[in-house]
Design a protein around this motif. Structure first.
Motif, PDB file in Angstrom:
ATOM      1  N   ILE A  22      54.503  44.316  34.140  1.00 48.39           N
ATOM      2  CA  ILE A  22      54.799  42.798  34.145  1.00 48.39           C
ATOM      3  C   ILE A  22      54.366  42.444  32.845  1.00 48.39           C
ATOM      4  N   ASP A  23      55.766  41.704  32.501  1.00 51.68           N
ATOM      5  CA  ASP A  23      56.103  40.563  31.710  1.00 51.68           C
ATOM      6  C   ASP A  23      55.287  39.192  31.658  1.00 51.68           C
ATOM      7  N   HIS A  24      54.514  39.449  30.509  1.00 56.08           N
ATOM      8  CA  HIS A  24      53.871  37.999  29.470  1.00 56.08           C
ATOM      9  C   HIS A  24      55.136  36.844  29.932  1.00 56.08           C
ATOM     10  N   PRO A  25      54.902  35.289  30.265  1.00 61.33           N
ATOM     11  CA  PRO A  25      55.769  34.095  30.268  1.00 61.33           C
ATOM     12  C   PRO A  25      55.879  34.429  28.533  1.00 61.33           C
ATOM     13  N   VAL A  26      54.796  34.676  27.141  1.00 60.59           N
ATOM     14  CA  VAL A  26      54.995  34.753  26.247  1.00 60.59           C
ATOM     15  C   VAL A  26      55.312  35.893  26.007  1.00 60.59           C
ATOM     16  N   GLY A  27      54.927  36.551  26.149  1.00 64.09           N
ATOM     17  CA  GLY A  27      55.515  37.663  25.223  1.00 64.09           C
ATOM     18  C   GLY A  27      54.746  39.103  25.602  1.00 64.09           C
ATOM     19  N   GLY A  28      55.297  40.234  25.076  1.00 66.39           N
ATOM     20  CA  GLY A  28      54.495  41.211  25.843  1.00 66.39           C
ATOM     21  C   GLY A  28      54.514  41.468  27.266  1.00 66.39           C
ATOM     22  N   THR A  29      54.053  42.577  27.066  1.00 59.67           N
ATOM     23  CA  THR A  29      54.235  43.873  29.220  1.00 59.67           C
ATOM     24  C   THR A  29      53.064  44.495  29.364  1.00 59.67           C
ATOM     25  N   PHE A  30      52.086  43.675  30.428  1.00 59.36           N
ATOM     26  CA  PHE A  30      51.540  44.192  31.011  1.00 59.36           C
ATOM     27  C   PHE A  30      51.293  45.034  32.258  1.00 59.36           C
ATOM     28  N   ILE A  31      50.215  46.359  32.229  1.00 63.44           N
ATOM     29  CA  ILE A  31      50.325  46.656  33.528  1.00 63.44           C
ATOM     30  C   ILE A  31      48.874  46.517  34.545  1.00 63.44           C
ATOM     31  N   ILE A  32      49.318  45.696  35.100  1.00 63.23           N
ATOM     32  CA  ILE A  32      48.275  45.524  36.092  1.00 63.23           C
ATOM     33  C   ILE A  32      48.523  45.619  37.974  1.00 63.23           C
ATOM     34  N   ARG A  33      47.205  46.222  38.295  1.00 58.87           N
ATOM     35  CA  ARG A  33      46.855  46.917  39.490  1.00 58.87           C
ATOM     36  C   ARG A  33      46.773  46.079  40.601  1.00 58.87           C
ATOM     37  N   SER A  34      46.771  45.917  41.555  1.00 59.16           N
ATOM     38  CA  SER A  34      46.511  45.227  43.068  1.00 59.16           C
ATOM     39  C   SER A  34      45.693  44.716  42.951  1.00 59.16           C
ATOM     40  N   ILE A  35      45.134  43.415  43.059  1.00 54.43           N
ATOM     41  CA  ILE A  35      43.742  42.577  43.062  1.00 54.43           C
ATOM     42  C   ILE A  35      42.799  43.472  44.803  1.00 54.43           C
ATOM     43  N   LYS A  36      43.802  44.413  45.191  1.00 52.79           N
ATOM     44  CA  LYS A  36      43.338  44.609  46.386  1.00 52.79           C
ATOM     45  C   LYS A  36      42.312  46.320  46.026  1.00 52.79           C
ATOM     46  N   THR A  37      42.659  47.151  45.655  1.00 51.04           N
ATOM     47  CA  THR A  37      42.425  48.615  44.858  1.00 51.04           C
ATOM     48  C   THR A  37      41.032  48.721  45.068  1.00 51.04           C
ATOM     49  N   ARG A  38      40.452  49.083  45.520  1.00 50.42           N
ATOM     50  CA  ARG A  38      39.022  49.899  45.602  1.00 50.42           C
ATOM     51  C   ARG A  38      37.916  50.321  45.048  1.00 50.42           C
ATOM     52  N   GLU A  39      38.664  50.464  43.567  1.00 54.91           N
ATOM     53  CA  GLU A  39      38.374  50.490  43.001  1.00 54.91           C
ATOM     54  C   GLU A  39      38.164  49.517  41.740  1.00 54.91           C
ATOM     55  N   TYR A  40      38.442  47.960  41.655  1.00 57.63           N
ATOM     56  CA  TYR A  40      38.255  47.146  40.650  1.00 57.63           C
ATOM     57  C   TYR A  40      36.972  46.230  42.620  1.00 57.63           C
ATOM     58  N   ILE A  41      36.976  46.444  43.906  1.00 56.78           N
ATOM     59  CA  ILE A  41      36.422  45.698  44.898  1.00 56.78           C
ATOM     60  C   ILE A  41      34.719  46.688  44.939  1.00 56.78           C
ATOM     61  N   LYS A  42      35.006  47.467  44.304  1.00 56.41           N
ATOM     62  CA  LYS A  42      33.508  48.231  44.589  1.00 56.41           C
ATOM     63  C   LYS A  42      33.820  48.510  42.437  1.00 56.41           C
ATOM     64  N   LYS A  43      33.872  48.496  41.943  1.00 54.63           N
ATOM     65  CA  LYS A  43      33.276  47.707  40.524  1.00 54.63           C
ATOM     66  C   LYS A  43      32.505  46.702  40.084  1.00 54.63           C
ATOM     67  N   TYR A  44      33.368  45.796  41.106  1.00 46.85           N
ATOM     68  CA  TYR A  44      33.243  44.183  40.827  1.00 46.85           C
ATOM     69  C   TYR A  44      31.675  44.514  41.886  1.00 46.85           C
ATOM     70  N   GLU A  45      31.039  44.793  43.000  1.00 47.79           N
ATOM     71  CA  GLU A  45      29.864  44.888  43.667  1.00 47.79           C
ATOM     72  C   GLU A  45      29.274  45.604  43.403  1.00 47.79           C
ATOM     73  N   ARG A  46      29.367  46.843  42.253  1.00 50.11           N
ATOM     74  CA  ARG A  46      28.355  47.042  41.914  1.00 50.11           C
ATOM     75  C   ARG A  46      27.826  46.405  40.683  1.00 50.11           C
ATOM     76  N   ILE A  47      28.895  45.870  39.630  1.00 50.03           N
ATOM     77  CA  ILE A  47      28.243  44.726  38.169  1.00 50.03           C
ATOM     78  C   ILE A  47      27.552  43.789  39.264  1.00 50.03           C
ATOM     79  N   LYS A  48      28.184  42.923  40.112  1.00 53.54           N
ATOM     80  CA  LYS A  48      26.952  42.564  40.681  1.00 53.54           C
ATOM     81  C   LYS A  48      25.972  42.385  40.808  1.00 53.54           C
TER      82      LYS A  48
END
Length: 135
Positions: A22-48
């Motif tokens: 996804i291109d950032h409006p100011v410049g550069g391209t970022f590789i972003i995954r969905s906020i619904k990925t289990r990996e993110y949800i599990k990591k968030y809960e584990r850190i918390k």
């Protein structure tokens, strides 16, 4: 009442798993995954849990943001292209620098919010056919 075409809401499994560029409006391209990925949800809960244990339900916004940033790195924000320092030298992706970009003390205003917005936008992770039908 309008009819729902399943193709309009079907997720692209590869985009969902690997992320999308996804291109950032100011410049550069970022590789972003969905906020619904289990990996993110599990990591968030584990850190918390690890940082705050039983008290994790009553955290102030600053602590919540710190957990969010730490969980995002490497799970939602997974890479970038065309990012340079002030001297024009390319900056390769690293979790350490990604954390600096997302951190609340970062001079890069609004970057965390932009990543969250893109990670939460379902249209970024739909099949090609669904994206074409949407446009």
């Amino acid at each position: 009442m309008a009819k729902l075409k399943l193709s309009e809401v079907r997720a692209d499994k590869k985009a969902f798993k690997d992320g999308v560029e996804i291109d950032h409006p100011v410049g550069g391209t970022f590789i972003i995954r969905s906020i619904k990925t289990r990996e993110y949800i599990k990591k968030y809960e584990r850190i918390k849990r690890q940082k705050y244990g039983r008290n994790s339900k009553k955290l102030d916004p600053v602590k919540e943001r710190d957990i969010l940033v730490e969980a995002l790195v490497g799970t939602l924000l997974v890479g970038w292209k065309d990012i340079e320092d002030e001297k024009g030298k390319p900056i390769p992706y690293s979790d350490k620098f990604a954390y600096e970009l997302l951190d609340g003390e970062s001079p890069f205003m609004g970057f965390l919010e932009w990543v969250l917005e893109e990670a939460g936008a379902d249209y970024n992770f739909r099949t090609y056919e669904a994206a074409q039908e949407k446009n």
